[in-house]
Design an enzyme around this catalytic site. Structure first.
Site, mmCIF file in Angstrom:
data_model
loop_
_atom_site.group_PDB
_atom_site.id
_atom_site.type_symbol
_atom_site.label_atom_id
_atom_site.label_comp_id
_atom_site.label_asym_id
_atom_site.label_seq_id
_atom_site.Cartn_x
_atom_site.Cartn_y
_atom_site.Cartn_z
ATOM 1 N N CYS A 2 47.132 41.043 11.334
ATOM 2 C CA CYS A 2 48.771 40.720 11.123
ATOM 3 C C CYS A 2 49.192 39.970 12.205
ATOM 4 O O CYS A 2 48.902 40.267 13.239
ATOM 5 C CB CYS A 2 49.443 41.972 10.918
ATOM 6 S SG CYS A 2 48.900 43.229 9.703
ATOM 7 N N ARG A 27 46.249 34.891 10.660
ATOM 8 C CA ARG A 27 45.853 36.219 11.071
ATOM 9 C C ARG A 27 45.995 37.339 9.723
ATOM 10 O O ARG A 27 45.649 38.457 10.032
ATOM 11 C CB ARG A 27 46.955 36.790 12.211
ATOM 12 C CG ARG A 27 46.696 35.950 13.575
ATOM 13 C CD ARG A 27 47.846 36.464 14.609
ATOM 14 N NE ARG A 27 47.433 37.713 14.634
ATOM 15 C CZ ARG A 27 46.955 38.092 15.880
ATOM 16 N NH1 ARG A 27 46.022 37.158 16.493
ATOM 17 N NH2 ARG A 27 46.488 39.516 16.167
ATOM 18 N N TRP A 75 47.871 41.796 6.931
ATOM 19 C CA TRP A 75 46.497 41.597 6.250
ATOM 20 C C TRP A 75 46.236 43.038 6.107
ATOM 21 O O TRP A 75 46.458 43.896 7.155
ATOM 22 C CB TRP A 75 45.660 41.273 7.249
ATOM 23 C CG TRP A 75 44.426 41.148 6.944
ATOM 24 C CD1 TRP A 75 43.631 39.970 6.166
ATOM 25 C CD2 TRP A 75 43.119 42.214 7.005
ATOM 26 N NE1 TRP A 75 42.404 40.452 5.913
ATOM 27 C CE2 TRP A 75 42.130 41.674 6.323
ATOM 28 C CE3 TRP A 75 43.115 43.347 7.397
ATOM 29 C CZ2 TRP A 75 40.861 42.366 6.176
ATOM 30 C CZ3 TRP A 75 42.050 44.290 7.193
ATOM 31 C CH2 TRP A 75 40.656 43.700 6.876
ATOM 32 N N ASN A 101 51.140 45.547 13.908
ATOM 33 C CA ASN A 101 49.774 45.150 13.732
ATOM 34 C C ASN A 101 48.728 46.205 14.382
ATOM 35 O O ASN A 101 49.065 46.589 15.247
ATOM 36 C CB ASN A 101 49.536 43.780 14.302
ATOM 37 C CG ASN A 101 48.106 43.432 14.466
ATOM 38 O OD1 ASN A 101 47.210 43.650 13.540
ATOM 39 N ND2 ASN A 101 47.739 42.665 15.480
ATOM 40 N N GLY A 102 47.779 46.700 13.373
ATOM 41 C CA GLY A 102 46.930 47.669 13.866
ATOM 42 C C GLY A 102 46.887 48.858 13.039
ATOM 43 O O GLY A 102 47.386 48.461 11.706
ATOM 44 N N GLU A 480 24.287 31.307 10.078
ATOM 45 C CA GLU A 480 25.722 30.710 10.181
ATOM 46 C C GLU A 480 25.901 29.688 9.111
ATOM 47 O O GLU A 480 27.037 29.715 8.422
ATOM 48 C CB GLU A 480 25.879 29.978 11.603
ATOM 49 C CG GLU A 480 26.986 29.298 12.013
ATOM 50 C CD GLU A 480 28.172 30.378 11.877
ATOM 51 O OE1 GLU A 480 27.965 31.531 11.898
ATOM 52 O OE2 GLU A 480 29.272 29.795 12.046
ATOM 53 N N LYS A 484 29.379 30.400 6.490
ATOM 54 C CA LYS A 484 30.162 29.145 6.433
ATOM 55 C C LYS A 484 30.407 29.209 5.192
ATOM 56 O O LYS A 484 31.797 29.175 4.596
ATOM 57 C CB LYS A 484 29.908 28.048 7.111
ATOM 58 C CG LYS A 484 29.992 27.877 8.717
ATOM 59 C CD LYS A 484 31.512 27.833 9.123
ATOM 60 C CE LYS A 484 31.854 29.424 9.290
ATOM 61 N NZ LYS A 484 31.794 29.882 10.626
ATOM 62 N N GLU A 487 32.037 32.504 3.141
ATOM 63 C CA GLU A 487 33.357 32.852 3.451
ATOM 64 C C GLU A 487 34.323 31.851 2.978
ATOM 65 O O GLU A 487 35.665 32.594 2.673
ATOM 66 C CB GLU A 487 33.427 33.102 5.078
ATOM 67 C CG GLU A 487 33.439 32.006 5.924
ATOM 68 C CD GLU A 487 33.402 32.422 7.545
ATOM 69 O OE1 GLU A 487 33.890 33.489 7.630
ATOM 70 O OE2 GLU A 487 33.023 31.529 8.397
ATOM 71 N N HIS A 503 8.908 37.584 0.883
ATOM 72 C CA HIS A 503 8.899 39.188 0.935
ATOM 73 C C HIS A 503 9.983 39.582 -0.101
ATOM 74 O O HIS A 503 10.682 40.872 0.294
ATOM 75 C CB HIS A 503 8.915 39.658 2.421
ATOM 76 C CG HIS A 503 7.923 39.459 3.107
ATOM 77 N ND1 HIS A 503 6.578 39.988 2.703
ATOM 78 C CD2 HIS A 503 7.554 38.655 4.169
ATOM 79 C CE1 HIS A 503 5.522 39.580 3.566
ATOM 80 N NE2 HIS A 503 6.096 38.536 4.479
ATOM 81 N N LYS A 602 41.554 35.947 10.838
ATOM 82 C CA LYS A 602 40.912 35.290 11.693
ATOM 83 C C LYS A 602 40.336 36.166 13.167
ATOM 84 O O LYS A 602 39.293 36.065 13.618
ATOM 85 C CB LYS A 602 42.031 34.387 12.453
ATOM 86 C CG LYS A 602 41.285 33.399 13.600
ATOM 87 C CD LYS A 602 40.539 32.335 13.317
ATOM 88 C CE LYS A 602 40.069 31.591 14.315
ATOM 89 N NZ LYS A 602 38.609 31.123 14.083
HETATM 90 C C1 G6P Z 1 36.406 37.147 12.164
HETATM 91 C C2 G6P Z 1 36.438 35.556 11.919
HETATM 92 C C3 G6P Z 1 35.190 34.948 12.364
HETATM 93 C C4 G6P Z 1 34.886 35.339 13.648
HETATM 94 C C5 G6P Z 1 34.831 36.885 14.090
HETATM 95 C C6 G6P Z 1 34.578 37.293 15.447
HETATM 96 O O1 G6P Z 1 35.512 37.483 11.205
HETATM 97 O O2 G6P Z 1 36.841 35.456 10.541
HETATM 98 O O3 G6P Z 1 35.405 33.699 12.262
HETATM 99 O O4 G6P Z 1 33.661 34.849 14.040
HETATM 100 O O5 G6P Z 1 36.011 37.544 13.518
HETATM 101 O O6 G6P Z 1 35.964 36.999 16.087
HETATM 102 P P1 G6P Z 1 35.958 36.502 17.592
HETATM 103 O O7 G6P Z 1 37.468 36.233 17.935
HETATM 104 O O8 G6P Z 1 35.498 37.813 18.296
HETATM 105 O O9 G6P Z 1 35.013 35.518 17.990
#
Ligand code: G6P
Length: 607
Positions: A2, A27, A75, A101-102, A480, A484, A487, A503, A602
């Protein structure tokens, strides 16, 4: 998670709160709300995006004499997204407003107790216990009541609190979840992240764990959880407003990918001189000589960067290196000693599991190194050593430019520690520095091939499943690339070590299940050719992300994106660019909200 904003001052409060919320929408974005207090008060909240909140405000807002305001974009953790579960939450009399937030872990017991004492609850959230607890303890001093209340809470919380009875202040509390106070002239601000403050001020105070701020128009006072006043540490933000805006791009994600060439130059600025790598930020250089084992800990995209760092460090040094996701590491029994180095990779520096891992490592006596983007973040402050990645503000939920900056920073560190330990000689350092200096220029070549990526995006946008394969350093790139795509486009995508295809996953390959094959390492080039043939034999289409001299792969693939030849340590920086842009165009063609994918946030500040 949040986003929280607060403002106290003489300007119109509501536009400042709404603008701040929009800047923090990455956020969390399932519901939003604001509360304004002064001679009048105004309180509104809704399920949905901030744009919906604005619509509702347009229909209901009455201009009044407000002195102070708070807002939140949520969130959901406890309680589904709904109007009632949206923040702010209030006490029985509607006089105390709280945004949070938390997670408050012991909310259930507190709520039960408060209900027995006659408090009426409206939502399913953990947060709602906070205004009621404050109400319970209020005896004419909001700060004292907040102190008593927060001492009853377990869990992680950033709180902003307003009271109609004390209309000239915001109380802010930080336990684990981040909060920053922005210092203005005859006005002050509060936010859970820097972008909300950038239009107003660069002077900030980052609240530390266990601190409470009493914020008035002209003053900021900080207290500990026992109510003792403590000194404040001001700092200046070195980001600018422009960096946190879209600059004409359709989405932040596209803008951030297009900035990668510049970011790669920033990472090496001042660190690569002539033919040498110097990391002057590392204070205890002697320790690097003594290191006996290394762990790299991270989540999400940062974890994939960690896997690349793992490969390079293992290749260069003669010590064990292990990379783990933070949510696992924090509960394990790792082999750490005073000669262990634990590297925490995190864009935000606020990811709850990565912070917890940092604290575990410190408790077990290891040395910690944060590889972090956000200056002043928890990991930045609590790590023994820090290497900042200098990617600038990253707003899109899907991490892109931070990823390439993390890889390059880990590479610089790997060569540097190798040099200090005598594992890297001057010739190799000179050679790799030459390659490092060219990587930004090479990245621009790839950033320019948008039409190629768009064509591939058109072909895959309606599919349901896609595989990504690679070997050695191309394997984290496969992971990765798949992350990408899934997500932001919601297409099921999986990254695999290419040799593992037979496998299991090969059972799924058919005409409508294509494979991205990443190939930049000549030692396994022929193996990838065989893997591609296996896919083709099952009618699977193959898109290769491939070095310009690997003609055999280009010949076998349905389409190829050509990567300039560089040293294997640097190729992951280049080969991820097409995958990021293909994911971006795919999601955009599907009409999805690229910057704010469903269910994600994020900065994951809760466990
Ligand atoms: C969330 C974000 C990702 C990020 C991950 C780790 O899942 O959506 O994009 O890689 O957190 O975040 P950080 O800020 O620790 O790199």
């Amino acid at each position: 998670m949040c986003g929280i904003v607060g403002y106290i001052g003489d300007r119109k409060i509501l536009p400042i709160i709404i603008d701040g919320l929009k800047r923090l929408e990455y956020r969390g974005y399932d519901s939003a709300g604001v509360a304004l207090v002064g001679n009048d008060s105004y309180f509104i909240k809704t399920k949905g995006r901030i744009s919906l909140l604005e619509e509702k405000i347009n229909n209901s807002y009455i201009d009044g004499n407000y002195f102070v305001g708070i807002g939140q974009t949520r969130w959901a953790t406890h309680g589904e997204p709904s109007d009632l579960n949206a923040h702010p939450h209030i006490d029985c009399n509607g006089e105390i407003f709280v945004v949070h937030n938390g997670i408050i872990e012991n909310y259930y017991e507190i709520k039960k107790d408060l209900i027995e004492r006659g408090h009426r609850f409206l939502s399913e959230t953990d947060t709602e216990v906070v205004p009621h607890l404050i109400e319970e303890y209020y005896e004419g001093d909001i700060l004292k009541a907040v102190l008593k209340a927060v001492n009853k809470l377990r869990g992680s919380f950033a709180l902003a609190i307003l009271s109609k009875k004390e209309r000239d202040k915001i109380i802010a509390v930080r336990k684990e979840s981040p909060l920053i106070v922005g210092i203005g002239k005859n006005e002050n601000f509060l936010a859970s992240d820097i972008p909300a403050l950038l239009p107003h001020t660069k002077n900030i105070v980052i609240l530390k764990d266990g601190e409470i701020a009493l914020i008035t128009k002209d003053e900021i006072k900080i207290f500990d959880m026992q109510g003792n006043q403590i000194g404040i540490e001001k700092m200046e933000i070195n980001w600018n407003l422009e960096q946190s805006e879209k600059k004409g791009y359709k989405h932040f994600m596209l803008k951030e990918i297009m900035e990668e060439g510049e970011v790669l130059k920033e990472v090496i600025r001042g660190r690569v001189k002539d033919e040498k790598i110097e990391l002057n930020e590392i204070k205890d250089k002697d320790f690097l000589r003594r290191v006996e084992n290394i762990y790299i800990i991270a989540c999400g995209t940062a974890y994939h960067a960690g896997l690349i760092g793992n490969y390079i460090l293992t290749d260069l040094l003669n010590i064990p290196v292990k990379t783990e996701v933070a949510s696992e590491f924090r509960y394990e029994n790792p082999n750490l000693s005073k000669n262990s180095l634990v590297i925490l990779v995190s864009q935000s520096g606020e990811t709850a599991d990565t912070i917890a891992s940092l604290r575990v490592a410190k408790k077990l006596g290891a040395k910690t190194l944060g590889v972090v983007n956000v200056n002043g973040s928890t990991i930045f402050r609590e790590s023994d050593e820090v290497l900042q990645i200098f990617a600038g503000p990253e707003i899109a939920v899907a991490s892109t430019k931070a990823y390439v900056a993390q890889i390059l920073t880990l590479l610089l560190f790997s060569v540097y520690i190798g040099k200090i330990r005598g594992d890297v000689d001057e010739d190799f350092e000179k050679f790799i520095v030459g390659e490092i200096k060219r990587v930004s220029e090479f990245s621009e070549i790839l950033l320019d091939k948008k039409d190629e990526y768009l064509e591939i995006a058109k072909e895959i946008k309606d599919l349901d499943d896609i595989f990504y394969i690679g070997r050695l350093l191309d394997y984290p790139t496969a992971l990765e690339g798949a992350l990408k795509l899934k997500e932001i486009s919601y297409i099921h995508a999986e990254g695999y070590p290419a040799g593992e295809l037979k496998h299991g996953p090969l059972a799924l390959i058919e005409e409508k299940v294509p494979t991205f094959a990443i190939s930049t390492d000549e030692r396994v080039f022929e193996k990838i050719v065989s893997n591609i043939k296996e896919v083709k034999a099952r009618n699977g289409k193959v898109y290769s992300i491939v070095r310009d001299d690997f003609k055999g792969i280009i010949k076998e693939s349905d389409r190829s994106v050509i990567i300039p030849k560089t040293h294997i340590y640097l190729s992951p920086i280049l080969s991820v660019i097409p995958l990021q842009l293909i994911a971006y165009f795919t999601a955009d063609l599907k009409g999805l909200d690229v910057d704010k994918p469903r269910n994600l946030a994020k900065s994951v500040t809760v466990e």
